[in-house]
Design an enzyme around this catalytic site. Structure first.
Site, PDB file in Angstrom:
ATOM      1  N   ILE A 108       0.838  -1.198   0.000  1.00  0.00           N
ATOM      2  CA  ILE A 108       0.000   0.000   0.000  1.00  0.00           C
ATOM      3  C   ILE A 108       0.870   1.243   0.000  1.00  0.00           C
ATOM      4  CG2 ILE A 108      -1.757   1.312   1.253  1.00  0.00           C
ATOM      5  CD1 ILE A 108      -2.765  -1.317   2.429  1.00  0.00           C
ATOM      6  N   GLY A 168       6.948   4.009   4.355  1.00  0.00           N
ATOM      7  CA  GLY A 168       7.356   5.187   5.112  1.00  0.00           C
ATOM      8  C   GLY A 168       8.735   4.996   5.705  1.00  0.00           C
ATOM      9  N   SER A 169       9.114   5.937   6.568  1.00  0.00           N
ATOM     10  CA  SER A 169      10.446   5.893   7.174  1.00  0.00           C
ATOM     11  C   SER A 169      10.620   4.697   8.098  1.00  0.00           C
ATOM     12  CB  SER A 169      10.697   7.180   7.966  1.00  0.00           C
ATOM     13  OG  SER A 169      10.578   8.309   7.141  1.00  0.00           O
ATOM     14  N   VAL A 187       3.746  -0.903   4.537  1.00  0.00           N
ATOM     15  CA  VAL A 187       2.397  -1.395   4.812  1.00  0.00           C
ATOM     16  C   VAL A 187       1.873  -2.165   3.603  1.00  0.00           C
ATOM     17  CG1 VAL A 187       0.046  -0.793   5.478  1.00  0.00           C
ATOM     18  CG2 VAL A 187       1.969   0.548   6.357  1.00  0.00           C
ATOM     19  N   ASP A 198       2.110  13.408  15.835  1.00  0.00           N
ATOM     20  CA  ASP A 198       2.269  13.424  14.375  1.00  0.00           C
ATOM     21  C   ASP A 198       0.916  13.343  13.678  1.00  0.00           C
ATOM     22  OD1 ASP A 198       3.711  13.665  12.030  1.00  0.00           O
ATOM     23  OD2 ASP A 198       4.138  11.523  11.854  1.00  0.00           O
TER      24      ASP A 198
END
Length: 398
Positions: free
Chosen positions: A80, A83-84, A88, A198
């Site tokens: 999907i 990220g860092s 996912v 965040d």
């Protein structure tokens, strides 16, 4: 003509001074980043000493979280996003034939032990369970010790992708429904003394039954009163509260509320409210829209580490947000204004915001089952903007 020349010279001088300030700011930030790295390392070492309970989660000794299973119990369907801190995937639970989200944890090749961000996420999601916070179901492992996945409930969308691709704005009744859910989750989180740190549209997940859920708790952590010293390396720049940008040594729940104010405005306009290129530029964008702080409004502002780097106009300034977003009702404007109070002490809390008159005026919040259905980005459909056309023709979900 003379007046025009004077104005040009003044403008040029102001630009030169701003450039000098920007250069000074960058130099100071480079030094500050070195200092912050040291602080962050010390903070992580301190947190490492308090994560025994979290390690028990991974060992399956915690009743709140189901014990570790094998990734072989799941079929990985497609990626999907990445990220860092993780990748996912959309996955399928073979035993129940239900869709799940599988977050593969990224290990630092130069690091030792389990990533602190993942430990924070596991600890947070195991401690604060709410209908509008994404559910962590299991932690599963592969053959390799560094092949670890978090199994979470599957949500079809994130708010950022929807806002970027929708052909028309959310209705005000829909904005209210989404905001109520976001505020309910945040109020619950804050009541249990957790900060998310965040909040932004890409970390708000949404399904096809009108539900929104907070996700990505990698920066979340428990807090206490009085406020303790915490790292300022939190919150994506565009959603970062002014006290963080100005170097406040400590902060609290108010930083999440500022982020919610930015998200609220973005839900209405589908455009980020403050899209700064640097921390200093972000501050100027905030002050140019909301007005520059005064001693009466925010006395502590002038004591913050970077306040002396801000060049204030010679005449008083006022908020322009009402003209920037002209279609707001009086109550909507009041809620937005209180979420985006420059002074964190005056910022509205999540619990207070839930009772704001904005949610009780017409139009009332829409029943989630009447929300439109959107194409899931997990299937790659969101790349085709034409599939969003006529999305309001969707029938109610049953």
């Amino acid at each position: 003509m003379a007046g025009s020349k004077w104005e040009t010279e003044e403008t040029n001088q102001f630009a030169i001074e701003n450039q000098k300030l920007e250069e000074e700011w960058r130099k100071k930030r480079r030094l500050e980043k070195k200092r912050k790295r040291k602080i962050l390392e010390e903070e992580e070492k301190a947190e490492e000493r308090n994560i025994d309970a979290c390690r028990l989660y991974l060992m399956g000794n915690t009743p709140e979280l189901k014990s570790c299973n094998s990734i072989d119990d799941y079929e990985i369907l497609e990626k999907i996003e990445e990220g860092s801190y993780g990748i996912v995937y959309r996955g399928l639970d073979k035993s129940t034939n239900t869709l799940v989200a599988l977050k593969k944890i990224k290990f630092d090749p130069n690091g030792i032990g389990f990533p602190i961000t993942s430990l924070r996420e596991i600890e947070s999601l195991s401690s604060i369970r709410h209908d509008n916070i994404v559910e962590l179901e299991k932690v599963v492992v592969g053959k390799d010790l560094k092949d670890v996945y978090l199994v979470m409930e599957f949500m079809e969308h994130d708010l950022k992708t929807l806002l970027d691709n929708m052909p028309e704005d959310f209705l005000q009744s829909e904005v209210k429904t989404l905001m109520l859910q976001l505020l309910a989750a945040t109020a619950f989180m804050h009541h249990h003394w957790y900060l998310h740190r965040d909040l932004k549209p890409s970390n708000l997940l949404m399904n096809n039954t009108g539900e929104i859920k907070l996700a990505d708790f990698g920066l979340a952590r428990p807090v206490s009163e009085p406020k303790s010293s915490l790292t300022r390396l939190v919150v994506t720049l565009w959603y970062r509260a002014p006290e963080l940008l100005l170097g406040a040594p400590s902060y609290g729940k108010e930083i999440d509320m500022w982020s919610i104010g930015c998200i609220f405005a973005e839900m209405i306009t589908r455009t980020p409210l403050f899209s700064g290129k640097s921390e200093l530029d972000q501050l100027y964008k905030i002050f140019n829209l909301l007005g520059y702080p005064t001693r009466e409004e925010w006395p502590q502002y002038f004591l913050l580490p970077y306040a002396n780097k801000i060049k204030h106009p010679t005449v008083p300034t006022h908020s322009k947000i009402r003209t920037s977003i002209p279609n707001l009702t009086g109550n909507a404007y009041d809620l937005l204004n209180r979420l985006l109070s420059l002074n964190p002490a005056k910022r509205i809390s999540a619990k207070e915001a839930l009772e704001h008159p904005y949610f009780y005026e017409s139009p009332r919040p829409k029943d989630p089952k009447f929300f439109p259905t959107f194409p899931s980005k997990a299937k790659g459909e969101s790349k085709e903007k034409n599939v969003f056309q006529s999305f309001r023709s969707a029938s109610p979900k049953k």
